[in-house]
Design an enzyme around this catalytic site. Structure first.
Site, PDB file in Angstrom:
ATOM      1  N   ASP A   1      48.563 -54.208  12.189  1.00 15.30           N
ATOM      2  CA  ASP A   1      48.369 -54.841  10.896  1.00 15.30           C
ATOM      3  C   ASP A   1      48.456 -53.827   9.750  1.00 15.30           C
ATOM      4  OD1 ASP A   1      46.558 -55.869   8.599  1.00 15.30           O
ATOM      5  OD2 ASP A   1      46.833 -57.634   9.853  1.00 15.30           O
TER       6      ASP A   1
ATOM      7  N   SER B   1      49.870 -57.278   5.455  1.00 12.64           N
ATOM      8  CA  SER B   1      49.260 -58.328   6.259  1.00 12.64           C
ATOM      9  C   SER B   1      49.531 -59.699   5.642  1.00 12.64           C
ATOM     10  CB  SER B   1      47.766 -58.046   6.427  1.00 12.64           C
ATOM     11  OG  SER B   1      47.210 -58.868   7.430  1.00 12.64           O
TER      12      SER B   1
END
Length: 357
Positions: free
Chosen positions: A173, A58
């Protein structure tokens, strides 16, 4: 930047990477808290610790990619000068049912620091960009391919940014499946891992944007009259653009938390607050399990529970805290990493590992 008078001089490191333990840096997920990654990336080499490979999840993938592409100095400088409204412009509302923001403007922004055609396998530092497979729920690690595409997939916060399809996989993510991917760094060949965890204290609410962006209402216990940039933008739209005004007002409600009257601690989080909070809880549990199974040589832990997940307006405070923690960790870094670089690779490290490709 650290005072050059107090910074420890670089310590010589054996030239042959293959004959000494490899150092892997793991940069965890955590939204805007990932600004602290900048200091770690800059200061480890200054201490004489080589970065033989970097794994990012991320926001950790963003920091790793910018560093490997050589754009970190400019990125750091831009963070200092950008205003709150500049950050808000990076979050482009999407009419898609798959996520609130499309993420296109965020990638355009990242092109300032990462050339669009940059490929992961061409970088001087081996990278692992971690994403999550929507169907299997397992981590997907990119070690080759377009860097910006991999980063865009790695920051696809469910419900916030639309997911990305690469090949036959729909990707979310990286923090969903692997918020602190120490195991992936080990599988890529790291013998000594420095890990940076950004997981917040469970029990404290974390917002998506700064409190000052919330709409002021009667009974609010903060400065009256402050409205969200979204609301200001709606007011500037032409009255003839009725559909856009209507949609943006609805979107503003999604981003606005209701607060009780003065003295009332009760809060009602907005939709995205709930999504990001849920991810935080899962990531906290996953991180504890990862640390128990794969303890790193050195662990950095940062906790900014009052910072919104997309609030990038506090960069100076975050960088200052990161510098402070780095100074405190120097003895541990020297003992557990730097001093071990002159030693042969222990036989326990020579066991076969599944190579991540």
């Amino acid at each position: 930047m650290p005072d050059s008078k107090t910074a420890a001089p670089p310590k010589p490191v054996p030239a042959s990477r293959s004959r000494r333990p490899k150092v892997g840096l793991v940069l965890g997920s955590g939204g805007s808290r990932g600004i602290v990654h900048i200091e770690i990336l800059e200061n480890l080499p200054r201490l004489g610790i080589p970065l033989d490979l970097i794994v990012g999840s991320s926001i950790g993938a963003v920091a790793a990619g910018i560093y490997a592409a050589g754009g970190l100095p400019r990125f750091r400088e831009d963070l200092r000068t950008m205003k709150r409204e500049d950050f808000f412009k990076l979050f482009d509302p999407s009419l898609s049912r798959y996520g609130f923001f499309s993420g296109r403007k965020a990638i355009v922004f990242l092109r300032r620091y990462i050339p669009p055609a940059t490929r992961i396998e061409d970088l001087s530092v081996p990278l692992g960009i971690v994403t999550t497979d929507y169907d299997s729920g397992r981590p997907v690690v990119f070690r080759k391919g377009n860097l910006l595409e991999a980063i865009r997939a790695s920051i696809s916060i469910p419900g916030v940014f639309t997911p990305v399809r690469i090949g036959n996989k729909l990707l979310l993510d990286g923090g969903v499946a692997s918020p602190l991917p120490i195991d992936i760094a080990e599988q890529m060949g790291a013998h000594l891992v420095v890990a940076v965890s950004l997981q917040p204290t469970i029990g404290k609410l974390r917002r998506i944007f700064p409190l000052s962006w919330k709409k002021a209402k009667p009974g609010d216990n903060y400065e009256a009259g402050r409205v969200s940039p979204m609301e200001k933008f709606v007011h500037r739209l032409s009255p003839t653009r009725k559909e856009e005004r209507r949609w943006l007002k609805i979107a503003d409600q999604w981003l606005t938390s209701n607060r009780g009257a003065a003295g009332d601690k009760a809060k009602t989080p907005n939709l995205i607050d709930i999504v990001t909070r849920t991810i935080d809880i899962m990531a906290y549990t996953e991180t504890l399990q990862m640390l128990a199974a794969h303890p790193p040589a050195v662990l950095f832990e940062f906790d900014f529970p009052e910072l919104g997940v997309l609030d990038f307006t506090q960069s100076e405070a975050l960088l200052a805290e990161s510098r402070r923690i780095f100074e405190l960790k120097k003895p541990e870094l020297i003992a557990n990493v730097l001093d071990r670089l002159s030693l042969p690779v222990p036989s326990s490290f020579l066991k076969s590992r599944r190579e991540i490709r």
